[in-house]
Write a protein that holds these residues in place. Structure first.
Motif, PDB file in Angstrom:
ATOM      1  N   ASP B  51       0.805  -1.219   0.000  1.00 44.43           N
ATOM      2  CA  ASP B  51       0.000   0.000   0.000  1.00 44.43           C
ATOM      3  C   ASP B  51       0.838   1.268   0.000  1.00 44.43           C
ATOM      4  OD1 ASP B  51       0.963  -0.486   2.488  1.00 44.43           O
ATOM      5  OD2 ASP B  51      -0.865  -0.002   3.558  1.00 44.43           O
ATOM      6  N   TYR B  52       2.140   1.130   0.086  1.00 42.91           N
ATOM      7  CA  TYR B  52       2.975   2.320   0.256  1.00 42.91           C
ATOM      8  C   TYR B  52       4.004   2.367  -0.873  1.00 42.91           C
ATOM      9  CZ  TYR B  52       6.063   5.585   2.784  1.00 42.91           C
ATOM     10  OH  TYR B  52       6.846   6.638   3.161  1.00 42.91           O
ATOM     11  N   LEU B  53       3.793   3.266  -1.807  1.00 49.24           N
ATOM     12  CA  LEU B  53       4.738   3.445  -2.915  1.00 49.24           C
ATOM     13  C   LEU B  53       5.722   4.507  -2.464  1.00 49.24           C
ATOM     14  CD1 LEU B  53       5.441   3.042  -5.979  1.00 49.24           C
ATOM     15  CD2 LEU B  53       3.926   4.930  -6.435  1.00 49.24           C
ATOM     16  N   PHE B  54       6.880   4.097  -1.977  1.00 50.03           N
ATOM     17  CA  PHE B  54       7.727   5.112  -1.352  1.00 50.03           C
ATOM     18  C   PHE B  54       8.726   5.732  -2.300  1.00 50.03           C
ATOM     19  CE2 PHE B  54      11.520   2.547  -0.541  1.00 50.03           C
ATOM     20  CZ  PHE B  54      11.031   1.259  -0.458  1.00 50.03           C
ATOM     21  N   CYS B  55       8.919   5.144  -3.460  1.00 54.54           N
ATOM     22  CA  CYS B  55       9.828   5.794  -4.399  1.00 54.54           C
ATOM     23  C   CYS B  55       9.393   5.440  -5.804  1.00 54.54           C
ATOM     24  CB  CYS B  55      11.266   5.364  -4.137  1.00 54.54           C
ATOM     25  SG  CYS B  55      12.452   6.230  -5.137  1.00 54.54           S
ATOM     26  N   LEU B  56       9.284   6.447  -6.640  1.00 53.69           N
ATOM     27  CA  LEU B  56       8.928   6.210  -8.035  1.00 53.69           C
ATOM     28  C   LEU B  56       9.886   7.043  -8.854  1.00 53.69           C
ATOM     29  CD1 LEU B  56       5.336   6.524  -9.496  1.00 53.69           C
ATOM     30  CD2 LEU B  56       7.296   7.345 -10.715  1.00 53.69           C
ATOM     31  N   ILE B  99      -4.034   4.081  -8.005  1.00 52.61           N
ATOM     32  CA  ILE B  99      -3.828   3.073  -6.964  1.00 52.61           C
ATOM     33  C   ILE B  99      -3.087   3.676  -5.780  1.00 52.61           C
ATOM     34  CG2 ILE B  99      -2.838   0.813  -6.504  1.00 52.61           C
ATOM     35  CD1 ILE B  99      -2.964   0.440  -9.631  1.00 52.61           C
ATOM     36  N   TRP B 100      -1.989   4.373  -6.082  1.00 54.43           N
ATOM     37  CA  TRP B 100      -1.255   5.074  -5.032  1.00 54.43           C
ATOM     38  C   TRP B 100      -1.304   6.548  -5.393  1.00 54.43           C
ATOM     39  CZ3 TRP B 100       1.181   0.842  -7.554  1.00 54.43           C
ATOM     40  CH2 TRP B 100       1.195  -0.332  -6.804  1.00 54.43           C
ATOM     41  N   ARG B 101      -1.942   7.363  -4.556  1.00 53.02           N
ATOM     42  CA  ARG B 101      -2.129   8.772  -4.887  1.00 53.02           C
ATOM     43  C   ARG B 101      -0.820   9.527  -4.999  1.00 53.02           C
ATOM     44  NH1 ARG B 101      -7.285  10.667  -3.872  1.00 53.02           N
ATOM     45  NH2 ARG B 101      -6.572  12.460  -5.034  1.00 53.02           N
ATOM     46  N   THR B 102       0.193   9.067  -4.278  1.00 53.67           N
ATOM     47  CA  THR B 102       1.476   9.747  -4.317  1.00 53.67           C
ATOM     48  C   THR B 102       2.081   9.728  -5.716  1.00 53.67           C
ATOM     49  OG1 THR B 102       3.662   9.817  -3.347  1.00 53.67           O
ATOM     50  CG2 THR B 102       2.692   7.663  -3.601  1.00 53.67           C
ATOM     51  N   PHE B 105       2.058  13.063  -8.134  1.00 50.31           N
ATOM     52  CA  PHE B 105       3.143  14.057  -8.116  1.00 50.31           C
ATOM     53  C   PHE B 105       4.432  13.486  -8.684  1.00 50.31           C
ATOM     54  CE2 PHE B 105       3.005  18.084  -5.475  1.00 50.31           C
ATOM     55  CZ  PHE B 105       1.705  18.350  -5.837  1.00 50.31           C
ATOM     56  N   HIS B 106       4.757  12.274  -8.264  1.00 49.25           N
ATOM     57  CA  HIS B 106       6.020  11.684  -8.713  1.00 49.25           C
ATOM     58  C   HIS B 106       6.008  11.452 -10.217  1.00 49.25           C
ATOM     59  CE1 HIS B 106       6.697  10.927  -4.396  1.00 49.25           C
ATOM     60  NE2 HIS B 106       7.961  10.969  -4.748  1.00 49.25           N
TER      61      HIS B 106
ATOM     62  N   ILE C 229      -1.026   7.031   3.858  1.00 50.54           N
ATOM     63  CA  ILE C 229      -0.164   6.026   3.239  1.00 50.54           C
ATOM     64  C   ILE C 229      -0.243   6.136   1.721  1.00 50.54           C
ATOM     65  CG2 ILE C 229       0.191   3.549   2.959  1.00 50.54           C
ATOM     66  CD1 ILE C 229      -0.941   3.303   5.853  1.00 50.54           C
ATOM     67  N   SER C 230      -1.458   6.305   1.220  1.00 50.02           N
ATOM     68  CA  SER C 230      -1.630   6.371  -0.223  1.00 50.02           C
ATOM     69  C   SER C 230      -0.912   7.571  -0.822  1.00 50.02           C
ATOM     70  CB  SER C 230      -3.119   6.425  -0.551  1.00 50.02           C
ATOM     71  OG  SER C 230      -3.318   6.505  -1.920  1.00 50.02           O
ATOM     72  N   TYR C 231      -0.918   8.696  -0.104  1.00 47.64           N
ATOM     73  CA  TYR C 231      -0.213   9.882  -0.587  1.00 47.64           C
ATOM     74  C   TYR C 231       1.284   9.810  -0.319  1.00 47.64           C
ATOM     75  CZ  TYR C 231      -4.160  12.747  -2.037  1.00 47.64           C
ATOM     76  OH  TYR C 231      -5.231  13.264  -2.714  1.00 47.64           O
ATOM     77  N   GLY C 232       1.734   8.723   0.270  1.00 46.66           N
ATOM     78  CA  GLY C 232       3.166   8.581   0.502  1.00 46.66           C
ATOM     79  C   GLY C 232       3.688   9.449   1.623  1.00 46.66           C
ATOM     80  N   TYR C 317      19.778   1.162  -2.003  1.00 46.33           N
ATOM     81  CA  TYR C 317      18.734   2.053  -1.498  1.00 46.33           C
ATOM     82  C   TYR C 317      18.862   2.136   0.008  1.00 46.33           C
ATOM     83  CZ  TYR C 317      14.266   4.446  -1.285  1.00 46.33           C
ATOM     84  OH  TYR C 317      13.289   5.388  -1.096  1.00 46.33           O
ATOM     85  N   GLU C 326      10.487  10.187   5.839  1.00 47.30           N
ATOM     86  CA  GLU C 326      11.407   9.188   5.316  1.00 47.30           C
ATOM     87  C   GLU C 326      12.176   9.726   4.121  1.00 47.30           C
ATOM     88  OE1 GLU C 326       9.568   5.407   4.463  1.00 47.30           O
ATOM     89  OE2 GLU C 326      10.938   5.147   2.785  1.00 47.30           O
ATOM     90  N   LYS C 343      18.797   9.100  -6.960  1.00 42.29           N
ATOM     91  CA  LYS C 343      17.464   9.640  -6.750  1.00 42.29           C
ATOM     92  C   LYS C 343      17.293   9.877  -5.263  1.00 42.29           C
ATOM     93  CE  LYS C 343      12.833   9.897  -6.660  1.00 42.29           C
ATOM     94  NZ  LYS C 343      12.072  11.052  -7.110  1.00 42.29           N
ATOM     95  N   ARG C 345      14.537  10.441  -2.557  1.00 43.59           N
ATOM     96  CA  ARG C 345      13.106  10.422  -2.270  1.00 43.59           C
ATOM     97  C   ARG C 345      12.903  11.356  -1.080  1.00 43.59           C
ATOM     98  NH1 ARG C 345       9.113   9.967   1.528  1.00 43.59           N
ATOM     99  NH2 ARG C 345       7.351   8.832   0.715  1.00 43.59           N
ATOM    100  N   PHE C 349       8.334  16.313  -0.509  1.00 43.45           N
ATOM    101  CA  PHE C 349       7.636  16.261  -1.795  1.00 43.45           C
ATOM    102  C   PHE C 349       6.317  15.497  -1.672  1.00 43.45           C
ATOM    103  CE2 PHE C 349       7.250  14.590  -6.200  1.00 43.45           C
ATOM    104  CZ  PHE C 349       7.237  15.787  -6.861  1.00 43.45           C
ATOM    105  N   SER C 353       2.180  16.892  -1.402  1.00 42.80           N
ATOM    106  CA  SER C 353       1.136  16.482  -2.330  1.00 42.80           C
ATOM    107  C   SER C 353      -0.206  16.294  -1.640  1.00 42.80           C
ATOM    108  CB  SER C 353       1.552  15.197  -3.050  1.00 42.80           C
ATOM    109  OG  SER C 353       1.564  14.129  -2.147  1.00 42.80           O
TER     110      SER C 353
END
Lengths: 358, 152, 383
Positions: B51-56, B99-102, B105-106, C229-232, C317, C326, C343, C345, C349, C353
């Motif tokens: 559920d957590y996309l931490f880097c794209l 799926i992942w709102r983040t 932006f990325h 979580i979804s917005y990272g 990473y 993070e 990169k 992260r 950023f 959002s």
């Protein structure tokens, strides 16, 4: 003992000897006008340096300390800078209104000085509707703010002006109703009569709880009416950069700035007059010896001491509290302050009729 | 879930996947066409639950571009890296922002820096670069800017 | 309110780029605006005082650090990263150093690990102090800012003694730290802890317990855990919503697995919850420092490394918990002395959002308060 009335009479006699009555009157008016302008400028300078020193003291720093002894001439230097600064008018602005607004703010502040008794017998115009006059004129300030905000052609200014319009119009009610409480006790709107009615004790002591409630609501309403923090939504610098005076520079900005401080002074002096007896020394009932000792302190010191203490309290508010939000601000007035002041007015009327006050 | 178990689970879902186990986390290479459905699985499958996309981000390999998605699960605390090869001349991939709102932006950042076109992205405009930079992709290896770049 | 809208509509007609019929007012907050604390540019659409839409425009301080790093060696690029999130410069350096160490497979001496954690926690306190003051200033109270700076200044002095710098320290290097701690370091940190314990209740008296402050913060800008979580989101923003995400707990690095501390979680999800998380995090950082300050092991402060570092071909990473959340450092190496691609992260950023999502329907004053609790550092967002 000499008094201000003696000095005034002396001046009048000297003038009347040399000139005919019309010219005498004209010269006296000029003297009064010059003193008002002088007082306006001096009050502005003193209050600015006071605010800066008070804030510095509360924020564990030194404040201005370079110009003059302990930085006391800093605001003079600032004024000089503001005078020589170019006063710019934005391209899209309504030029007439834009340039007129600061002068309206200043004129209102000067007119408000007329009925204030600065010391025993030192009062420019003791008109019989003094409190009503102050209450009516102080709401004219909002016109200058609305003019400034509207004519600047800046969205931040406009938002600030709209906020201030809503705010001043609503807090006017509480301020007026709180002042009425004392008017009811005194039975007069005339400033000199309100002061003399406190010869045997100030209203805040004589008037029981209703007077204290009226005082608290009056101070809150006055803080809001003069756009001071925590009610400085019209300027709200973290939200609206500088609110209604965003586009002003140089002396035009300084006039707004001075008018704000002079308004604070006037409102505090009205509060001092209503609740703390103005220039009246601290008298307690018929303790004649105590009262006599108190009379030795000059009346002007009593007046300025009380007023500056209240100004300090308002500055204390500013440097302690965060700002309210616009809806909370209006909630506070319409849901809490207004009902409280209205109920308090009833209470005070009952106290006055039944003679429960001292 | 450990890397081995993850690997098994993923190969059940997508038999054609190529694995790459050099690094700390499980790396899987998939095709761009498989991505939307696979992403849905990764997010919604109870035992995967990424559920957590931490880097794209994206990497320019001069011959092709590679989209890199670092995924993590806040429930199971496992991580996975997904790599998708894209054509360098016409990079296109389905957006993950649903799926992942983040990703919204990325992906905008990747769009302007690498020129990757995200299909069905709600708001694919320049985010960081000012107007007039459309089509220039500064993070690509062949980007030249004689004024602002100092070569050592 | 309705009358206000009418007047605002009239003002709208003079400006070109607004919708003609809706009565909305479009305002540019920034890039020069006192509340954005940097060069953030928000285009907000207002209806009266109510926010309909917030759209961030970034890039005013974009220095293309990722591109720059491609031509810098593994020793050099760490110094650039101090300029990303300048309030957690130590932690940025630490993350980069850890990532390079991961590639080199260097064992960092115990002493260096402990010093790193001490410095990182001091940085976190300094950063939160500044945030605390700046956020109170956003709400219109100026005094807390100066009170926060009194304590922050002490930390800066400690940093200056050991690292030689007050803001961009560049103290962490691959293999350990650049030099040993100053002889006065331990004593001064203990003094600081004493001072801090004496002053922390002032914070609560001045701000936390204030009724105006609480009214401004409670129930404003609510972010659910799923959305966070979804917005990272990460760091205090996510933890304020109850999403557990402390990298120091889940992926411990350096000496973090040797210390006891609690991950601060609040479930409110509003501005006040985010505020409480940060204030309580400062306490936890003090706890960590107290556990370590008397137990700095003897030994080297730096592992022996070659003068020119070459990372093997591969991808590395590393995550680290900065004051904002993070931070991820992703290095792709082709085996040379410079990274092929790097990169960062950045936590800001992703945290930014979410602003458009939580600000919708709030008042302008609330937007400023929310920006305050998101703790945005613009160079961190733009990189």
């Amino acid at each position: 003992m000499w008094s201000f009335s003696n000095i005034a009479n002396l001046v009048h006699e000297v003038l009347a000897e040399h000139f005919n009555p019309a010219i005498t009157l004209a010269i006296e008016m000029v003297i009064a006008g010059v003193s008002v302008i002088g007082l306006f400028a001096i009050l502005g300078l003193v209050l600015v340096i006071m605010e800066r020193k008070v804030s510095a003291w509360m924020q564990i720093r030194l404040g201005p300390n370079r110009v003059g002894p302990k930085g006391m001439l800093q605001s003079l230097a600032d004024t000089l800078k503001l005078i020589v600064k170019e006063g710019m008018t934005p391209n899209g602005a309504d030029k007439l209104l834009f340039n007129l607004a600061p002068f309206i703010a200043m004129i209102v502040a000067m007119l408000l000085m007329a009925p204030i008794a600065f010391a025993k017998d030192l009062q420019m115009w003791d008109l019989n509707i003094g409190i009503l006059y102050v209450s009516a004129l102080s709401s004219v300030t909002v016109i200058s703010i609305l003019m400034a905000g509207w004519s600047s052609n800046n969205k931040f200014s406009l938002l600030g002006a709209m906020r201030s319009g809503a705010q001043i119009v609503s807090y006017e009610l509480s301020a007026g109703l709180s002042a009425l409480a004392i008017v009811v006790l005194t039975g007069s709107l005339q400033i000199s009569e309100i002061i003399t009615s406190q010869a045997n004790g100030w209203w805040i002591f004589k008037g029981h709880i209703p007077a204290i409630i009226a005082f608290v609501t009056f101070i809150i309403a006055v803080t809001a009416e003069t756009n001071r923090a925590p009610f400085d939504l019209a300027e709200a610098e973290s939200e609206l950069t500088a609110g209604f005076h965003t586009e002003y520079s140089g002396m035009k900005f300084a006039l707004f700035f001075l008018a704000e401080y002079v308004n604070v002074f006037i409102m505090c002096s009205i509060a001092a007059t209503l609740f703390f007896g103005g220039w009246m020394p601290l008298h307690i009932g018929n303790w004649h010896k105590f009262n006599h000792v108190m009379d030795f302190i000059p009346s002007s010191i009593w007046f300025f001491g009380k007023t500056f203490f209240l100004i300090f309290v308002i500055m204390w508010f500013r440097w302690t509290f965060p700002r309210l939000r616009i809806d909370q601000l209006l909630d506070l007035e319409w849901k809490y302050l207004l009902p409280i002041t209205m109920f308090n007015l009833l209470l005070v009327t009952a106290v006055a009729i039944l003679g429960w006050h001292f | 879930m450990l890397n081995e178990a993850l690997k098994q689970k993923v190969s059940e879902l997508l038999p054609t996947t190529a694995f790459d186990e050099g690094g700390e986390w499980l790396n899987i290479n998939i095709e761009a066409t498989d991505w939307p459905a696979f992403a849905q699985h990764l997010r919604n499958d109870g035992s995967l639950f990424f559920d957590y996309l931490f880097c794209l981000t994206c990497v320019d390999w001069k011959t092709h571009l590679t989209m890199v998605y670092h995924l993590s699960s806040t429930k199971h605390r496992h991580n996975m890296v997904i790599k998708i090869k894209l054509d360098r001349d016409k990079p296109e991939i389905e957006t993950a922002s649903g799926i992942w709102r983040t990703a919204e932006f990325h992906e905008r950042e990747v769009f302007e820096m690498f020129g990757v076109n995200f299909i069905n992205h709600p708001d694919l405009r320049l985010l960081i670069l000012p107007d007039g930079w459309e089509g220039k992709n500064p993070l690509r290896k062949d980007f030249e800017d004689p004024v602002n770049m100092i070569k050592l | 309110m309705y009358r206000e809208t009418e007047i605002l509509t009239r003002a709208n007609q003079s400006t070109a780029h607004e919708s003609e019929d809706s009565g909305d007012l479009v305002i540019n907050v920034g890039p020069q605006h006192p509340a954005t604390h940097g060069v953030l540019h928000l285009v907000i659409t207002l209806n009266g005082e109510t926010i309909k839409n917030v759209e961030p425009h970034l890039g005013y301080i974009h220095r293309s650090i990722e591109k720059m790093c491609e031509s810098l060696t593994y020793r050099q690029f760490i110094y650039v990263t101090s300029r990303m999130d300048y309030l957690s410069a130590h932690i940025n350096n630490q993350a980069c150093a850890l990532c390079v160490e991961k590639g080199l497979q260097v064992e960092v001496p115990q002493r260096a690990q402990v010093i790193r954690v001490l410095m990182a926690e001091l940085t976190r306190i300094a950063s939160h102090e500044l945030w605390w003051g700046a956020m109170a200033m956003d709400l219109g109270a100026f005094t807390p800012f100066f009170h926060a700076f009194r304590e922050r200044e002490t930390i800066n002095d400690i940093m200056e003694e050991t690292c030689g710098a007050r803001l961009t320290m560049n103290y962490m290097v691959p293999g350990g730290v650049m030099m040993d701690i100053h002889p006065h370091f331990q004593q001064r940190v203990k003094d600081f802890i004493q001072l801090y314990r004496k002053k922390i209740h002032e914070y609560d008296e001045l701000v936390t317990g204030n009724i105006i402050f609480q009214n401004r913060m409670k129930g404003v800008g609510i972010l659910s855990a799923e959305d966070a979580i979804s917005y990272g989101c990460s760091g205090p923003v996510a933890r304020g919503s109850g999403a557990s995400c402390d990298t120091r707990k889940y992926y411990p690095y350096d000496a973090y697995n040797k210390v006891q501390f609690d991950e601060v979680l609040e479930t409110g999800g509003d501005s006040f919850a985010r505020y409480l998380v940060r204030v309580r995090e400062m306490q936890q950082s003090i706890n960590i420092i107290e556990q370590l300050i008397d137990n700095i092991p003897e030994g080297d402060f730096q592992a022996k490394t070659k003068a020119v570092l070459k990372l093997p071909k591969g991808e590395f990473y590393q995550r680290a918990e900065t004051a904002r959340g993070e931070l991820g450092v992703y290095i792709i190496s082709e085996g040379g002395t410079t990274p092929y691609r790097i990169k960062f992260r950045s936590p800001g950023f992703s945290n930014l959002s979410v602003l458009g999502h939580i600000a919708r329907g709030c008042k302008i004053g609330d937007l400023i308060a929310m920006m305050g609790t998101l703790d945005l550092v613009i160079p961190d967002i733009d990189r």
